[in-house]
Scaffold this motif. Sequence first.
Motif, PDB file in Angstrom:
ATOM      1  N   LEU A 612       0.835  -1.212   0.000  1.00  0.00           N
ATOM      2  CA  LEU A 612       0.000   0.000   0.000  1.00  0.00           C
ATOM      3  C   LEU A 612       0.867   1.258   0.000  1.00  0.00           C
ATOM      4  CD1 LEU A 612      -2.642  -1.222   2.606  1.00  0.00           C
ATOM      5  CD2 LEU A 612      -3.098  -0.734   0.195  1.00  0.00           C
ATOM      6  N   ARG A 613       1.971   1.203   0.756  1.00  0.00           N
ATOM      7  CA  ARG A 613       2.869   2.362   0.790  1.00  0.00           C
ATOM      8  C   ARG A 613       3.487   2.608  -0.585  1.00  0.00           C
ATOM      9  NH1 ARG A 613       8.271   2.859   1.512  1.00  0.00           N
ATOM     10  NH2 ARG A 613       8.545   0.683   2.100  1.00  0.00           N
ATOM     11  N   LYS A 614       3.906   1.520  -1.246  1.00  0.00           N
ATOM     12  CA  LYS A 614       4.521   1.662  -2.569  1.00  0.00           C
ATOM     13  C   LYS A 614       3.526   2.178  -3.599  1.00  0.00           C
ATOM     14  CE  LYS A 614       8.041  -1.846  -1.724  1.00  0.00           C
ATOM     15  NZ  LYS A 614       8.468  -3.244  -1.965  1.00  0.00           N
ATOM     16  N   GLU A 615       2.234   1.902  -3.387  1.00  0.00           N
ATOM     17  CA  GLU A 615       1.201   2.420  -4.276  1.00  0.00           C
ATOM     18  C   GLU A 615       0.819   3.857  -3.917  1.00  0.00           C
ATOM     19  OE1 GLU A 615      -2.310   0.063  -4.890  1.00  0.00           O
ATOM     20  OE2 GLU A 615      -1.189  -1.816  -4.812  1.00  0.00           O
ATOM     21  N   GLN A 616       1.499   4.408  -2.882  1.00  0.00           N
ATOM     22  CA  GLN A 616       1.260   5.764  -2.392  1.00  0.00           C
ATOM     23  C   GLN A 616      -0.134   5.931  -1.799  1.00  0.00           C
ATOM     24  OE1 GLN A 616       2.465   8.789  -5.231  1.00  0.00           O
ATOM     25  NE2 GLN A 616       4.236   7.589  -5.895  1.00  0.00           N
ATOM     26  N   ARG A 617      -0.700   4.835  -1.338  1.00  0.00           N
ATOM     27  CA  ARG A 617      -1.992   4.884  -0.619  1.00  0.00           C
ATOM     28  C   ARG A 617      -1.648   5.008   0.863  1.00  0.00           C
ATOM     29  NH1 ARG A 617      -5.163  -0.292  -2.669  1.00  0.00           N
ATOM     30  NH2 ARG A 617      -6.714   0.534  -1.220  1.00  0.00           N
ATOM     31  N   TYR A 618      -1.200   6.208   1.245  1.00  0.00           N
ATOM     32  CA  TYR A 618      -0.566   6.378   2.543  1.00  0.00           C
ATOM     33  C   TYR A 618      -1.537   6.203   3.716  1.00  0.00           C
ATOM     34  CZ  TYR A 618       3.309   8.100  -0.273  1.00  0.00           C
ATOM     35  OH  TYR A 618       4.324   8.212  -1.189  1.00  0.00           O
ATOM     36  N   ASP A 619      -2.756   6.658   3.579  1.00  0.00           N
ATOM     37  CA  ASP A 619      -3.716   6.484   4.678  1.00  0.00           C
ATOM     38  C   ASP A 619      -3.980   5.000   4.928  1.00  0.00           C
ATOM     39  OD1 ASP A 619      -4.117   9.184   5.316  1.00  0.00           O
ATOM     40  OD2 ASP A 619      -5.531   9.434   3.655  1.00  0.00           O
ATOM     41  N   ASP A 620      -4.178   4.233   3.835  1.00  0.00           N
ATOM     42  CA  ASP A 620      -4.418   2.799   3.976  1.00  0.00           C
ATOM     43  C   ASP A 620      -3.184   2.094   4.527  1.00  0.00           C
ATOM     44  OD1 ASP A 620      -6.978   3.083   2.975  1.00  0.00           O
ATOM     45  OD2 ASP A 620      -6.382   2.622   0.910  1.00  0.00           O
ATOM     46  N   ALA A 621      -2.005   2.507   4.068  1.00  0.00           N
ATOM     47  CA  ALA A 621      -0.764   1.893   4.545  1.00  0.00           C
ATOM     48  C   ALA A 621      -0.594   2.139   6.038  1.00  0.00           C
ATOM     49  CB  ALA A 621       0.427   2.461   3.781  1.00  0.00           C
ATOM     50  N   LEU A 622      -0.879   3.390   6.462  1.00  0.00           N
ATOM     51  CA  LEU A 622      -0.742   3.732   7.872  1.00  0.00           C
ATOM     52  C   LEU A 622      -1.666   2.876   8.727  1.00  0.00           C
ATOM     53  CD1 LEU A 622       0.873   5.719   9.579  1.00  0.00           C
ATOM     54  CD2 LEU A 622      -1.023   7.349   9.365  1.00  0.00           C
ATOM     55  N   ALA A 623      -2.885   2.676   8.268  1.00  0.00           N
ATOM     56  CA  ALA A 623      -3.828   1.832   8.997  1.00  0.00           C
ATOM     57  C   ALA A 623      -3.322   0.393   9.066  1.00  0.00           C
ATOM     58  CB  ALA A 623      -5.199   1.879   8.324  1.00  0.00           C
ATOM     59  N   ALA A 624      -2.718  -0.100   7.976  1.00  0.00           N
ATOM     60  CA  ALA A 624      -2.208  -1.475   7.953  1.00  0.00           C
ATOM     61  C   ALA A 624      -1.023  -1.636   8.903  1.00  0.00           C
ATOM     62  CB  ALA A 624      -1.806  -1.852   6.534  1.00  0.00           C
ATOM     63  N   TYR A 625      -0.135  -0.639   8.938  1.00  0.00           N
ATOM     64  CA  TYR A 625       0.988  -0.707   9.876  1.00  0.00           C
ATOM     65  C   TYR A 625       0.483  -0.744  11.317  1.00  0.00           C
ATOM     66  CZ  TYR A 625       4.394   0.269   6.156  1.00  0.00           C
ATOM     67  OH  TYR A 625       5.175   0.194   5.035  1.00  0.00           O
ATOM     68  N   ARG A 626      -0.555   0.006  11.587  1.00  0.00           N
ATOM     69  CA  ARG A 626      -1.092   0.021  12.949  1.00  0.00           C
ATOM     70  C   ARG A 626      -1.732  -1.329  13.305  1.00  0.00           C
ATOM     71  NH1 ARG A 626      -2.746   6.296  12.369  1.00  0.00           N
ATOM     72  NH2 ARG A 626      -0.909   7.103  13.446  1.00  0.00           N
ATOM     73  N   GLU A 627      -2.294  -1.998  12.288  1.00  0.00           N
ATOM     74  CA  GLU A 627      -2.801  -3.353  12.513  1.00  0.00           C
ATOM     75  C   GLU A 627      -1.668  -4.292  12.918  1.00  0.00           C
ATOM     76  OE1 GLU A 627      -5.712  -5.450   9.995  1.00  0.00           O
ATOM     77  OE2 GLU A 627      -5.807  -3.571   8.842  1.00  0.00           O
ATOM     78  N   VAL A 628      -0.550  -4.162  12.225  1.00  0.00           N
ATOM     79  CA  VAL A 628       0.613  -4.997  12.535  1.00  0.00           C
ATOM     80  C   VAL A 628       1.040  -4.773  13.979  1.00  0.00           C
ATOM     81  CG1 VAL A 628       3.039  -5.452  11.996  1.00  0.00           C
ATOM     82  CG2 VAL A 628       1.425  -4.987  10.149  1.00  0.00           C
ATOM     83  N   LEU A 629       1.139  -3.502  14.362  1.00  0.00           N
ATOM     84  CA  LEU A 629       1.628  -3.172  15.698  1.00  0.00           C
ATOM     85  C   LEU A 629       0.620  -3.528  16.781  1.00  0.00           C
ATOM     86  CD1 LEU A 629       3.374   0.185  14.804  1.00  0.00           C
ATOM     87  CD2 LEU A 629       4.467  -1.982  15.415  1.00  0.00           C
ATOM     88  N   ALA A 630      -0.646  -3.605  16.430  1.00  0.00           N
ATOM     89  CA  ALA A 630      -1.646  -4.054  17.405  1.00  0.00           C
ATOM     90  C   ALA A 630      -1.439  -5.521  17.751  1.00  0.00           C
ATOM     91  CB  ALA A 630      -3.049  -3.836  16.843  1.00  0.00           C
ATOM     92  N   ILE A 631      -0.961  -6.295  16.773  1.00  0.00           N
ATOM     93  CA  ILE A 631      -0.702  -7.719  16.997  1.00  0.00           C
ATOM     94  C   ILE A 631       0.686  -7.931  17.593  1.00  0.00           C
ATOM     95  CG2 ILE A 631      -0.465  -9.979  15.865  1.00  0.00           C
ATOM     96  CD1 ILE A 631      -2.383  -8.904  13.685  1.00  0.00           C
ATOM     97  N   SER A 632       1.662  -7.172  17.067  1.00  0.00           N
ATOM     98  CA  SER A 632       3.056  -7.332  17.507  1.00  0.00           C
ATOM     99  C   SER A 632       3.641  -5.955  17.793  1.00  0.00           C
ATOM    100  CB  SER A 632       3.862  -8.038  16.399  1.00  0.00           C
ATOM    101  OG  SER A 632       5.193  -8.196  16.787  1.00  0.00           O
ATOM    102  N   PRO A 633       3.514  -5.476  19.046  1.00  0.00           N
ATOM    103  CA  PRO A 633       3.891  -4.091  19.385  1.00  0.00           C
ATOM    104  C   PRO A 633       5.370  -3.764  19.166  1.00  0.00           C
ATOM    105  CG  PRO A 633       2.533  -5.075  21.103  1.00  0.00           C
ATOM    106  CD  PRO A 633       2.921  -6.183  20.186  1.00  0.00           C
ATOM    107  N   ASP A 634       6.226  -4.777  19.087  1.00  0.00           N
ATOM    108  CA  ASP A 634       7.664  -4.512  18.927  1.00  0.00           C
ATOM    109  C   ASP A 634       8.176  -4.889  17.545  1.00  0.00           C
ATOM    110  OD1 ASP A 634       7.834  -3.578  21.529  1.00  0.00           O
ATOM    111  OD2 ASP A 634       8.271  -5.555  22.356  1.00  0.00           O
ATOM    112  N   PHE A 635       7.319  -4.808  16.549  1.00  0.00           N
ATOM    113  CA  PHE A 635       7.686  -5.166  15.177  1.00  0.00           C
ATOM    114  C   PHE A 635       8.422  -3.973  14.570  1.00  0.00           C
ATOM    115  CE2 PHE A 635       6.179  -8.243  11.760  1.00  0.00           C
ATOM    116  CZ  PHE A 635       7.155  -7.858  10.857  1.00  0.00           C
ATOM    117  N   ALA A 636       9.760  -4.048  14.569  1.00  0.00           N
ATOM    118  CA  ALA A 636      10.582  -2.905  14.162  1.00  0.00           C
ATOM    119  C   ALA A 636      10.312  -2.471  12.730  1.00  0.00           C
ATOM    120  CB  ALA A 636      12.064  -3.249  14.339  1.00  0.00           C
ATOM    121  N   LEU A 637      10.154  -3.438  11.821  1.00  0.00           N
ATOM    122  CA  LEU A 637       9.928  -3.075  10.413  1.00  0.00           C
ATOM    123  C   LEU A 637       8.626  -2.314  10.215  1.00  0.00           C
ATOM    124  CD1 LEU A 637      11.149  -6.150   8.333  1.00  0.00           C
ATOM    125  CD2 LEU A 637      11.977  -3.794   8.182  1.00  0.00           C
ATOM    126  N   ALA A 638       7.626  -2.618  11.055  1.00  0.00           N
ATOM    127  CA  ALA A 638       6.362  -1.885  10.944  1.00  0.00           C
ATOM    128  C   ALA A 638       6.565  -0.424  11.332  1.00  0.00           C
ATOM    129  CB  ALA A 638       5.304  -2.535  11.826  1.00  0.00           C
TER     130      ALA A 638
END
Length: 791
Positions: A612-638
């Motif tokens: 999503l980030r590479k497609e420049q859909r930044y709002d959607d990408a930001l929401a997806a990263y937050r989903e990752v961090l909700a599951i794994s709070p210490d996910f450095a790549l997120a």
Amino acid sequence: MTISLLVVVAYFPALQGGFVWDDVIFSEEPVIHSPDGLRSIWLSPADIKNEGHYWPLVYTSFWLEHKIWGLNPLGYHAVNILLHLVNCLLLWRLLDRLAIPGAVLIAALFAVHPLHVESVAWIIERKDVLSGLFYLTAVLTWVRFDESPGPGRYALALVLFTAGLLSKSVVVTLPAALLIWHWWQRGRVTPVDLLRLAPFVAVGVAITLADLAFYTSREPLELGYTLAERALIAARALWFYAGKLIWPLDLAVIYPLWEIDTGELLAWAYLAGAAALAALLWIGRRRIGRGPLAGALFFAVTLAPVLGFVDYGYMQFSLVADRFQYLAGIGVVAVLVGGAAYGVGRLPAAYRTGASAAAAVVVLLLGTLTWRQAAIYHDEVTLFSHVVALNPQARDAHLNLGNALIEAGRNEDGLAASRIAVEQRPESADAHSNLGLALMNLEQFEASGAALRQALALDPKHLSAMQNSAELLRKQGRYEEAVEAYRAVLDRDRRYALAHAGLGDALFQLGRYEEAIESLSTCLQIQPGLPFAAKLYVLMGRAARALGQLDRAEEHFREAISIAPGEVPAMLDLAGVLRAQGRRDEADALMRHARELRPNDPAHLQNIAEALRKEQRYDDALAAYREVLAISPDFALAYAGMGDTLFRMERYKESLEAMDRALSLQPDLRVAGSLHGLAGQAAQHLNRTEAAAKHYSAAIEIDPRDSTSIDRLAMVRFGEQQYEAALALYRDLLELTPNSAQTYSNLGATLYYLDRPEEALRHFERAVEIDPNLATARAGLEALRAHASEP
């Protein structure tokens, strides 16, 4: 039915195994993959690159199976087990026809004896079970011919014997075995027997000598053993094989290589013991019958080709192997079980029942051992871990284990095994090449380069070392050099699929997309069954997309998905192509499907967020990263991806916080260098110049060739009026970008503020020479010239 059940249960773990060790001889062989490969198999055996023998029936079976189930190892394992089962039933039928007591028990023991695991569970040893099939059917046909002579049966026996030789020439001993059978049956060998078997001997000698000539032309070998030493090897091997038949524990696959010393008394004791046993059986034949001597002779004669009288390659590793006595052991087992069955048959019923129960226990124990032994052929890590556990000094075992561990992604363990391999064989280019590969995968590039250079010093034409050196250059981002290195590999072997794959990747990184597609396509034509084929199609799709060829890109991404239905990067890239084609609904549906595959897997959701980030859909990408961090709070790549996304959205404070969090969680993050560079830019936007300088310095420490971070740090130091520091940085930058007009201009300005106008003037002049339209350089040049013309 009982024998069938025993075979299926005992060998069930083999059905779950993959290709191991020498299985690559057929699994990666283009002749097996080729539709017209049969011609090479039969008429041009040298086309099979890593096979030194002429055994066309074995490779014909592999070729046929490849056309049925491709490279699925299950099918090949099932065929091996089926062939072994048929051999067990043939053996039972033969023993029963020969009226040998305990025929069913002998066949059951043959079915589950763990010494046969190597021949059955290891796919490449198809040669043992296939040649065994033809051997046993030839013997059965000969027995029928002897009872009722006829040209049809005689011809069939000869054809079956020939087929056995074309499966594995070790069955050349069959005529001698038939003479032993005649002697056992009648107490003598008649001239008629010799005359009838003469064509068998002629065919056997002709095919075996032809095979031996072909073998020595492919693998010249002279081990230098004297005749006396070979006799001692043979005697010790016979006792070793007999011992393993009776007590089949610690089956090592590769046994320790014996040191043969003609001055050692024990070495001669093996030979004396074998001669004494033969003499006792000959002397006692009138009392105990000819059967025991016949069985011992069959055992020795059938093993004769592998007792060390003729050099063969495996003798460099070990002088014995379980698979060598697949047929030979029948002689010993038949004597022991037949004699016991004869004796038990004369006992009262109660004792016979007890003996039957004991026999059942033995069969079950052997079946259990076979079940356990079959499991070691699951994969190469399991196989070679077993080998080194029982024989730590086994030649190349640590080398092969290291390679298997590296391929399994266990690079630390692979490195440890590779170091042992180098210690054991410092003269081995293979060992140094593997060590270099393990170090490269652990990103210890300097040490990797040293190991690979050592490999090439030992063997300048070592393909794996050349390939690994090219891979090292590619992983270091030295793509131009990598391209040349891959081309050097391909100059040596045009069909080296991995070199085409690496070349394609390097060309892609250089933006040479059409050439990249051509190289990747060639790789897949040579070896379509590569385990990472889907990833190559993804790369081809990305190259086609970069060329603006969206239809072609779609085709490649769909091919990747068809090979690996769970290949999420291909789905995400395809979604991007569909969106670019205006097919938004299809793209959104594909994205949803990708998300649904593993909804709670943070790594999977991270891939979606990245797409999503590479497609420049930044709002959607930001929401997806937050989903990752909700599951794994210490996910450095997120956090890293979130920081990049927020930066693009010009939310610099949040961006800097996210990137700092990523770097604090994992300082050695793979993207740490670029992340420090981006964090420096975010800090600059926030006017936090010292924080920006720290990040740029960290980026340069990770990658001293990071010209962007060097340039930005120089700008920071210039703005802080630290002109000497700025000057040093701009000089470093000039070495990396020697034709940059802007760098010359910045150097000119810095030198001007250091009150070095003559040097400043030269740099401004050079800047304008490179780019006459660079305004800052022209302004600096004009100002200096005007100042110089003032009185």
